[in-house]
Design a protein around this motif. Structure first.
Motif, short mmCIF file in Angstrom:
data_model
loop_
_atom_site.label_atom_id
_atom_site.label_comp_id
_atom_site.label_asym_id
_atom_site.label_seq_id
_atom_site.Cartn_x
_atom_site.Cartn_y
_atom_site.Cartn_z
N ALA A 149 0.85 -1.19 0.00
CA ALA A 149 0.00 0.00 0.00
C ALA A 149 0.89 1.24 0.00
CB ALA A 149 -0.91 0.00 1.23
N THR A 150 0.69 2.12 -0.97
CA THR A 150 1.52 3.31 -1.08
C THR A 150 0.67 4.53 -1.37
OG1 THR A 150 3.31 4.36 -2.34
CG2 THR A 150 1.95 2.75 -3.51
N GLY B 177 3.78 1.88 4.98
CA GLY B 177 4.71 2.80 5.61
C GLY B 177 4.07 3.54 6.76
N MET B 178 4.89 3.94 7.74
CA MET B 178 4.41 4.73 8.86
C MET B 178 5.57 5.53 9.43
SD MET B 178 2.34 3.53 12.31
CE MET B 178 3.76 2.97 13.27
N THR C 157 -3.13 6.08 9.47
CA THR C 157 -3.82 5.07 8.66
C THR C 157 -3.40 3.67 9.09
OG1 THR C 157 -4.01 6.55 6.75
CG2 THR C 157 -4.14 4.18 6.34
N THR C 158 -2.10 3.46 9.30
CA THR C 158 -1.61 2.12 9.64
C THR C 158 -2.15 1.65 10.97
OG1 THR C 158 0.42 2.45 8.36
CG2 THR C 158 0.46 0.75 10.06
N VAL D 121 5.57 -3.09 8.69
CA VAL D 121 5.58 -1.63 8.75
C VAL D 121 7.01 -1.14 8.53
CG1 VAL D 121 5.11 0.40 10.17
CG2 VAL D 121 3.62 -1.61 10.33
N VAL D 122 7.19 -0.27 7.54
CA VAL D 122 8.52 0.26 7.22
C VAL D 122 8.48 1.78 7.32
CG1 VAL D 122 9.11 -1.68 5.73
CG2 VAL D 122 8.06 0.35 4.75
N ARG D 123 9.66 2.39 7.52
CA ARG D 123 9.75 3.84 7.61
C ARG D 123 9.96 4.44 6.22
NH1 ARG D 123 7.20 3.50 11.94
NH2 ARG D 123 8.32 2.69 13.75
#
Length: 302
Positions: A8-9, A104-105, A119-120, A133-135
């Motif tokens: 998701a982007t 991402g978060m 959102t996450t 979850v990635v930065r």
């Protein structure tokens, strides 16, 4: 472990760059990838609503252009729609049968999240599959060469913070099942480190000899991972006991031991109860610079 990714982007977080790493993701055992992007649109109820079909088509075309170099054996889809991000992500998971979400978060604290939203975090209670979850800052800073290397090793070395509570016990059971189903010829995970942190400031540990606590923790950990050891014989499995503040030691261990991701689980992250019961898992999600492989309640209930 995972074969069907949903990425998701929002096209601002850099996650669309994974579209340039399709061959690398495929070499790591991924067989199907779907990219989803929600187009924001608000009707102010004034005048005739603007037709944003051209914008959707343009963003769909831009995303498809990134996905032009698709290796044989990999199926790739792209979904761009006007929708709330949470709704479109859940729709994509169902439509493509995804077994892992990547999103991402930014790093932040609980108060900032409650004031401005996330959102996450809002998505977690609704998920029935794990999420990585990635930065966005980390993805943006990688060169393409570095991102391709990371894409080949998303799950190579996993740190599992453990505390003998039920959600973490279920997490080990889930990892055992996933690793037993993995193809030995193409392992996604090579190393799992199960970490227990003794917090001297915790009430239950005050007045206790730290060395005694460490010996007991080591013995209990050895027993806790027996099932994982049976099912993950191709994985290098080890236990580690450290002393100090749990969050600080977990993040330090991830760096010191060269981990590619931190795996954890909790039923409370993103829920009302997190306001009154502080969640270590929530702190990891919000503060770790390592990717966090999070298993929500719905993913562990299977």
């Amino acid at each position: 472990m995972f074969k069907n990714l949903l990425i998701a982007t929002d096209r601002q977080d850099g996650l669309q760059r994974f579209g340039k790493c399709l061959a690398d993701l495929h070499s790591g055992g991924i067989e199907r990838i779907a990219f989803v992007h929600s187009v924001a649109w608000q009707d102010d109820s004034i005048g005739i609503p603007e037709d944003i079909t051209p914008e959707i088509q343009a963003q769909q075309a831009e995303l498809q252009e990134l996905l032009s170099d698709i290796p044989a054996g990999l199926e790739v889809k792209a979904l761009v729609q006007v929708s709330k991000p949470v709704d479109l992500i859940l729709k994509g998971i169902q439509q493509y049968g995804s077994d892992l979400l990547i999103t991402g978060m930014d790093t932040h604290n609980l108060l900032t999240e409650k004031l401005f939203g996330s959102t996450t975090i809002g998505l977690l209670p609704k998920l029935k599959i794990p999420v990585m979850v990635v930065r966005p800052q980390l993805i943006a800073a990688f060169t393409l060469e570095e991102l391709r290397l990371r894409s080949r090793h998303l799950f190579r070395c996993i740190l599992v913070p453990f505390d003998f509570e039920e959600p973490r016990q279920k997490l080990l059971d889930d990892l055992s099942r996933r690793l037993s189903d993995s193809a030995p010829s193409q392992p996604q995970c090579e190393n799992i480190t199960v970490l227990y942190v003794i917090d001297p400031s915790a009430r239950r540990n005050q007045g206790c000899d730290v060395q005694v606590l460490k010996r007991k923790a080591e013995a209990d950990l050895a027993q806790a991972i027996e099932g994982l050891a049976r099912h993950a014989q191709a994985v290098q499995l080890r236990t580690l006991v450290r002393v100090g503040s749990p969050l600080k030691e977990i993040l330090a261990t991830a760096a010191d031991e060269d981990m590619t991701a931190i795996a954890t689980a909790s039923p409370n992250v993103g829920s009302f109860w997190e306001w009154s019961v502080r969640s270590l898992t929530g702190d990891i999600l919000r503060r770790s610079w390592h990717p966090v492989l999070f298993f929500p309640r719905g993913a562990l209930a299977k």
